[in-house]
Write a protein that holds these residues in place. Structure first.
Motif: not given
Length: 417
Positions: A49-52, A202-204, A306-314, A380-383
């Protein structure tokens, strides 16, 4: 170890972030806990996930405004929202419920419920981070919502006003102020807003695994095995695993995300759960500096450092659990990301697709089973699985102990459908 043998054992199906957060809450209350998962901790959506910790996001996905945009998006097979043709008939009943959840009265009640749940989310995480020693995996740099047209920026102001009504800080910024915060952005951005109280990890996957390690130290058992079916008993149920093992669970929590629907159905609860397939790419050396979480609502994707890099997603793709991934969706997101960060490099990036467990009214099921004592639902938490995990753990703990929960549980009940 904080386990009281007199309280007995709770079995949890699902070693994602929700199941792990429930285990953490129960072990602190003195229960023995066993977590059963077909692969082990952080194997599903919780790793990608996006770590938010997006507790400020209180608008349900279903809304009249979304449908206006969705029609435009659906025309593009690589756009922010798409339905795979092979899955169109299967998703139709879910879509009809989604349409019903989009009327203004229902949107208002769903928003109120999300405000209540998300209002407990960050404090619940603060407690869990502190007790588990994972507080050093959290960032508090805020979130930027960015827009590249004056029209989309103007439309966003209504949502920001509603967030402020609920006590959420939203600071509108002009293009120059935004580029002061994020110097590598292109001049495409016309405006946006900073949400300063947003948090991210930092990273999920690392957080999930760290919590699992801490739980093992508290005496929690993790068992790898796939549940084939459930046999209800007077209290709780018997778990029948695919390899033939049978486990008697006096108290049982179903928290296995997108795979929860079948288990709940065996107990007589027909939950309208489907999956919003999400895609991303994580780049170890992106060639640009992204200092904080970036949200691009008009394009349906985010950029998360993230600590592991840049995540582009969605993005959202309705295609169920079995159709193959369409990796062109990642290419489409990268192309859009480069409009905002022209120097973005994606060489060496790792692509991923995961299954968000989604319910039409955007509210998870956090509830006792309707027909069987000793069985509880948390899916069922979705995003917002990461966001709402710790709060869900506290709610489930209260329900198991028959204590009044911190918020009204009725909007999340399994019998609301």
């Amino acid at each position: 170890m904080n386990q009281d043998l007199t309280k007995g054992r709770v079995h949890i199906a699902g070693a994602g972030i929700v199941g792990i957060a429930i285990a953490a809450n129960l072990v602190q209350r003195g229960y023995q806990v066993t977590v059963v998962d077909r692969e082990g901790p952080a194997a599903g959506a919780s790793q990608g996930n996006a770590a938010a910790i997006a507790w400020t996001d209180v608008a349900p996905l279903a809304s009249p405004d979304l449908w206006k945009q969705a029609i435009k998006w659906l025309i593009d097979p690589l756009g922010p929202l798409t339905v795979r043709p092979a899955y169109a008939l299967k998703i139709l009943p879910w879509m009809l419920r989604f349409l019903a959840a989009s009327n203004p009265r229902k949107v208002a009640s769903s928003t109120r419920a999300l405000v209540d749940l998300n209002g407990t989310a960050l404090p619940a995480w603060e407690r869990l981070w502190r007790v588990s020693g994972t507080h050093n995996q959290v960032r508090r740099d805020g979130c930027l919502e960015l827009f590249d047209t004056a029209a989309s920026l103007a439309e966003a102001r209504a949502a920001w006003a509603e967030q402020r009504d609920y006590g959420i800080k939203v600071e509108e910024l002009g293009a120059a102020a935004i580029r002061d915060l994020e110097p590598d952005l292109s001049d495409r951005v016309v405006g946006g807003a900073l949400i300063p109280d947003w948090a991210q990890v930092d990273d999920p996957k690392n957080l999930c695994l760290s919590l699992a390690d801490w739980l093992k130290g508290q005496g929690v058992d993790f068992m790898v095995g796939e549940i084939a079916r459930l046999v209800p008993q007077d209290t709780g149920c018997q778990l029948v695993l695919k390899d033939g093992r049978r486990i008697t669970a006096e108290r049982f929590v179903i928290a296995c995300g997108a795979w929860s629907k079948q288990l709940a159905g065996e107990l007589g609860d027909r939950i309208p759960l489907d999956t919003e397939r999400g895609y991303n790419i994580t780049v170890p050396e992106p060639g640009v500096t992204v200092k904080r979480f970036i949200m691009l609502p008009g394009h349906g994707f985010v950029m998360s450092p993230l600590s592991t890099g840049l995540r582009v997603g969605g993005a959202v793709e309705f295609g169920g659990l079995h159709l193959p991934a369409n990796w062109k969706r990642v290419d489409a997101m990268v192309a859009k990301a480069k409009l905002f960060y022209p120097d973005l490099k994606t060489e060496g990036g790792s692509r991923w697709m995961g299954y968000r467990p989604s319910i039409p009214d955007s509210l998870p099921v956090i509830s006792p089973a309707t027909r069987h004592g000793g069985i509880f639902y948390a899916f069922g938490h979705a995003h917002h699985g990461l966001t709402q995990a710790a709060a869900t753990g506290e709610l489930i703990g209260d329900m198991i102990e028959n204590k009044p929960p911190a918020i009204d549980p009725a909007p999340f009940a399994a019998d609301r459908f």
